[in-house]
Design a protein around this motif. Sequence first.
Motif, short mmCIF file in Angstrom:
data_model
loop_
_atom_site.label_atom_id
_atom_site.label_comp_id
_atom_site.label_asym_id
_atom_site.label_seq_id
_atom_site.Cartn_x
_atom_site.Cartn_y
_atom_site.Cartn_z
N ALA A 134 7.08 12.13 -5.10
CA ALA A 134 7.69 10.99 -4.41
C ALA A 134 6.62 10.01 -3.94
O ALA A 134 5.46 10.39 -3.74
N ALA A 135 7.01 8.76 -3.78
CA ALA A 135 6.06 7.74 -3.35
C ALA A 135 6.74 6.76 -2.40
O ALA A 135 7.84 6.29 -2.67
N LEU A 136 6.04 6.47 -1.31
CA LEU A 136 6.47 5.45 -0.36
C LEU A 136 5.49 4.29 -0.47
O LEU A 136 4.28 4.50 -0.40
N PHE A 137 6.03 3.09 -0.65
CA PHE A 137 5.21 1.88 -0.71
C PHE A 137 5.60 0.99 0.46
O PHE A 137 6.78 0.76 0.70
N ARG B 104 0.84 -1.19 0.00
CA ARG B 104 0.00 0.00 0.00
C ARG B 104 0.88 1.24 0.00
O ARG B 104 2.08 1.17 0.25
N THR B 105 0.24 2.37 -0.27
CA THR B 105 0.94 3.64 -0.21
C THR B 105 1.20 3.98 1.25
O THR B 105 0.33 3.81 2.11
N GLY B 106 2.40 4.44 1.53
CA GLY B 106 2.75 4.82 2.89
C GLY B 106 2.01 6.06 3.33
O GLY B 106 1.57 6.87 2.51
N TYR C 229 10.92 3.46 -1.50
CA TYR C 229 10.69 4.89 -1.64
C TYR C 229 11.30 5.34 -2.96
O TYR C 229 12.47 5.09 -3.24
N VAL C 230 10.49 6.02 -3.77
CA VAL C 230 10.92 6.50 -5.08
C VAL C 230 10.74 8.02 -5.10
O VAL C 230 9.69 8.53 -4.69
N ILE C 231 11.76 8.71 -5.61
CA ILE C 231 11.72 10.17 -5.62
C ILE C 231 12.24 10.70 -6.96
O ILE C 231 13.31 10.30 -7.42
N PRO C 232 11.46 11.59 -7.61
CA PRO C 232 11.91 12.18 -8.87
C PRO C 232 13.16 13.03 -8.66
O PRO C 232 13.30 13.69 -7.63
#
Length: 169
Positions: A58-61, A4-6, A74-77
């Motif tokens: 940015a996205a935290l899974f 899920r999304t953090g 964690y993905v960050i542009p």
Amino acid sequence: MEIRTGRRSDAADVAALHAESWRKAYAEIMPSSFLAGPLLENRLELWTRRLDEPHPGAALFVAEEAAEVAGFAYVIPQSGGRLLLDNLHARPGRTGSGIGGRLLAHALAWAADEHPDSSVYLEVLRANTRAIAFYERHGALRTDERVCRFEEGFELPELEYTWPVASPA
């Protein structure tokens, strides 16, 4: 296991897993004084800031199993149009169980959907051979080599691995 999304409420659990993962994976790589120091407090400050003031895009899974954080990504542009997979951790003792592979696949699918023209890359310490083997098994290509300078005053060689943008079929 659910991915899920953090959310903000995950900061403490993600920080604890992050510190535990570093202490296990980097025991023979990073200075023991650093790993035995205020690493948990440092990671908690980082994750509280990241979740309270998210970087645009940015996205935290979070991989969750039995109400426990089993892993996260964690993905960050970045400038230049690439995406940095800044963190990918499975709970120590659970590595090799598929958590990392599922999180990686989720993060790469998200990147393809949300940033279809962006490659995804990560930086990994050269001595972290287990992680390097994992990334290579999952299609990453070595694209650079440099030295990582830590704020705490030490340096370690690191490698960059990239998943290129998928070409149109």
